[in-house]
Design an enzyme around this catalytic site. Structure first.
Site, PDB file in Angstrom:
ATOM      1  CG  HIS A 183      -2.160  -0.971   0.782  1.00 18.57           C
ATOM      2  ND1 HIS A 183      -2.174  -2.363   0.952  1.00 18.57           N
ATOM      3  CD2 HIS A 183      -3.020  -0.814   0.076  1.00 18.57           C
ATOM      4  CE1 HIS A 183      -3.121  -2.859   0.439  1.00 18.57           C
ATOM      5  NE2 HIS A 183      -3.812  -2.003  -0.096  1.00 18.57           N
ATOM      6  CD  GLU A 191      -9.492  -8.220  -3.037  1.00 15.51           C
ATOM      7  OE1 GLU A 191      -8.560  -7.415  -3.135  1.00 15.51           O
ATOM      8  OE2 GLU A 191     -10.533  -7.644  -2.087  1.00 15.51           O
ATOM      9  CG  ASP A 241      -5.395  -8.534  -1.819  1.00 13.95           C
ATOM     10  OD1 ASP A 241      -4.304  -8.564  -1.139  1.00 13.95           O
ATOM     11  OD2 ASP A 241      -6.128  -7.433  -1.322  1.00 13.95           O
ATOM     12  CB  CYS A 249     -10.055  -2.012  -9.435  1.00 10.95           C
ATOM     13  SG  CYS A 249     -10.360  -2.964  -8.174  1.00 10.95           S
TER      14      CYS A 249
HETATM   15  C1  PEP Z   1      -6.435  -5.463  -5.142  1.00 12.47           C
HETATM   16  O1  PEP Z   1      -6.380  -6.173  -4.488  1.00 12.47           O
HETATM   17  O2  PEP Z   1      -6.048  -5.591  -6.232  1.00 12.47           O
HETATM   18  C2  PEP Z   1      -7.013  -4.184  -4.719  1.00 12.47           C
HETATM   19  C3  PEP Z   1      -7.318  -3.385  -5.718  1.00 12.47           C
HETATM   20  O3  PEP Z   1      -7.331  -3.953  -3.405  1.00 12.47           O
HETATM   21  P1  PEP Z   1      -6.294  -3.435  -2.640  1.00 12.47           P
HETATM   22  O4  PEP Z   1      -4.990  -2.928  -3.231  1.00 12.47           O
HETATM   23  O5  PEP Z   1      -6.615  -2.354  -1.817  1.00 12.47           O
HETATM   24  O6  PEP Z   1      -5.998  -4.656  -1.485  1.00 12.47           O
HETATM   25 MG    MG Z   2      -7.317  -5.965  -2.384  1.00  7.43          MG
END
Ligand code: PEP
Ligand code: MG
Length: 588
Positions: A208, A450, A474, A521
């Site tokens: 993140h 995911e 994920d 996404c």
């Molecule tokens: C992902 O896991 O690709 C996602 C978009 O969610 P995050 O990155 O917030 O876990």
């Molecule tokens: Mg995710």
């Protein structure tokens, strides 16, 4: 002497500037710049916390039982002495007065400096005082935490005023941040500041920290191992966010070379800027939806600036983190979601329910309580374990939906039981609002795909949801059993692994066959090197940080889907998809 450190390239571009170090701390502390007029208050806050700790230590001394070991009384003496050490205090005050660091940041910076000195000492007794000093400062930090000033995120002071003598010839030199790690909450704080780039010791490409770096659109390198140990305060640093390299104390020739690269990057950006209003359509006339990922309502401005046609992922958890357990109430959340909806001026906004856990802990206590956070109580699992919190968020989202087009997205679902419970809570939130006669709006319901278990059981999800959104970050982590935030296995985090590609391609195909919307996404959507492949798989909706939209659009404008479909099939059938992608890129 020039040297370089290698890490993960996560946010593109070149940044050059003086290093500002963020020392690690066992206590989760806030880092921000205080405004000049807040300096006296900040010094007072520091003084009060030190006074409170001194009183606490004296009280402990007074309460020591008669038969307590003599070492204990001596230890408390040492702690008191360290607490009242004048040079240490002078150092902390200097960080506050000259750099305008908040008291916690000043304390941890000075601690780091002194600890390094202790570590170099020959005398073992003195070396051991390091742990004592750390304990004392930890006490002060905990006191400060209870008496935090509101974060105002003033811009950092101009360098001429803040820099040490050797740097004073540089007026307004950019600052680059060097840290062991940055909490997502810290990242959001720094988003409002003016750092030109940053480097962290830990982190993988889709951690993140890396994701927020991309949203800040500043060059960044994560997973640079011991950067925070090797780089010194005020060192000149070049961050090459394209190559994942950090160059410390560069020679004039290297500096000139990178200045040239930086200018070229800026030219490329301004060239891409011309695509802002160009419709996102392939050569063979297929319209492709480009959506924005956001972390805060204010990010909608950046989304509109690149003509995103909506928000494909609002990571609502950023409203929840770094608040020492004080969760945002319904009103606060409603205002935030409404601001995002109104900010998008009629375009759709997909709000994902809170996804804390793994590398997005609520606070430091959360982190310590979980054995394997990525596999633990995160995302929807946490929401279902905290129904009052979940209902509060659902009500806030449903209320915001009265102000525009809102889609509700649920993270990390894997089981039928979770789906049923989630849908029940959504119904319950609606009926609570009805009982209160409070206005709310309709929402389309989407599931994140995911977890491999979800990607392998798509008909279940297609029966219960209006749309799917593929979270590749994920999905890769869980398919390959690679912690996305762990730099030591970052080389195995392979977005082109055939297993990953099969799951992604299959999800797109099945959603389309069922006539349901499907978006990617995760970070794969924002990687221009993968745009053609995803188009070939049938993807028509991409969601990414606003900073990536124009580069992806450029790929779309050059793509002919008629020719890509067969090629994508070949990539999918290959043991070495990477090779085919490189060949295709070379042939262009
Ligand atoms: C992902 O896991 O690709 C996602 C978009 O969610 P995050 O990155 O917030 O876990
Ligand atoms: Mg995710």
């Amino acid at each position: 002497m020039t040297f370089s450190i290698h890490g993960q390239a996560v946010a593109r571009g070149i940044a050059m500037g003086r290093a500002t170090l963020l020392a690690p701390s066992r206590v989760d502390v806030a880092h921000y710049f205080v405004a000049p007029e807040q300096i006296p208050g900040e010094l007072q806050r520091l003084q009060a916390a030190r006074g409170a700790v001194a009183a606490e230590l004296q009280r402990l001394q007074g309460e020591l039982p008669k038969d307590a070991p003599a070492e204990l009384a001596a230890l408390l003496d040492v702690h008191l002495m360290l607490l009242q050490d004048q040079p240490f205090d002078d150092g902390v005050r200097q960080w506050i007065q000259e750099r305008r660091y908040n008291a916690e940041w000043a304390l941890t910076t000075q601690l780091e400096l002194v600890v390094r000195q202790f570590e170099e000492m020959e005398d073992e007794y003195l070396r051991e005082r390091k742990a004592d000093l750390e304990q004392v400062i930890e006490r002060v930090l905990r006191h400060l935490k209870g008496a935090a000033t509101p974060v105002t995120a003033a811009p950092p002071p101009p360098r001429a005023q803040a820099a040490p003598p050797q740097a004073q010839e540089q007026q307004n030199v950019p600052l680059v941040l060097v840290a062991h790690d940055l909490s997502p909450a810290d990242m959001l704080q720094f988003k409002k500041s003016v750092f030109a780039g940053f480097v962290t010791d830990v982190g993988g490409k889709t951690s993140h920290t890396a994701i927020v770096a991309r949203s800040m659109d500043i060059p960044a390198v994560v997973g640079a191992r011991s950067a925070s140990q090797l780089v010194q305060q005020d060192d000149w640093v070049i961050i090459d966010g394209d190559a994942g390299v950090v160059i410390v104390d560069p020679s004039p020739i290297i500096l000139a070379d990178y200045a040239f690269k930086q200018r070229q990057g800026e030219l490329e950006r301004s060239r891409l800027g011309r695509l802002r209003t160009t419709p996102s359509v392939t050569l063979d006339g297929q319209k492709i939806e480009l959506l924005a990922n956001i972390e805060q309502p204010g990010d909608t401005q950046a989304a509109l600036a690149v003509s995103a046609v909506g928000v494909g992922l609002f990571r609502s958890e950023f409203l929840f983190m770094g608040r020492a357990g004080q969760l945002p109430d319904e009103e606060e959340q409603y205002r935030a979601y409404r601001a995002a909806v109104e900010g998008m001026q009629g375009l759709p906004v997909t709000i994902r329910t809170v996804d804390v856990g793994a590398d997005k802990p609520l606070d430091d206590r959360y982190d310590a309580a979980h054995l394997n956070p990525a596999l633990g109580l995160r995302a929807i699992r946490w929401s279902l374990a905290e129904p009052a919190m979940f209902l509060t968020q659902l009500r806030a989202i449903l209320r915001a939906a009265a102000h525009g087009k809102v889609q509700l997205l649920l993270p990390m679902l894997a089981h039928l039981g979770e789906i049923r419970q989630t849908l029940d809570w959504i119904d319950k939130a609606r009926s609570q609002l009805d009982d209160r006669a409070q206005v709310h709006g309709p929402v389309a319901l989407g599931a994140m795909i995911e977890v491999p278990a979800a990607a392998l059981n798509l008909p279940l999800f297609l029966r219960h949801f209006d749309f799917l959104s593929i979270g590749t970050n994920d999905l890769i982590q869980y398919t390959l059993a690679i912690d996305r935030a762990d730099e030591s296995v970052a080389h195995l985090y392979d977005q082109l692994h055939p297993a990953v590609l099969h799951l992604v391609a299959d999800t797109i195909a099945q959603a389309r066959a069922a006539g349901k919307g499907v978006t990617v996404c995760g970070e794969m959507a924002g990687d221009p090197a993968l745009t053609r492949l995803l188009l070939g798989f049938g993807l028509r909706s991409f969601s990414m940080h606003p900073s990536q939209i124009l580069a992806v659009k450029q790929e779309i404008l050059r793509a002919d889907i008629g020719k890509l479909t067969e090629w994508a099939r070949q990539v999918l059938a290959s043991d070495e998809p990477q090779k085919l992608l490189l060949q295709a890129a070379a042939a262009r």
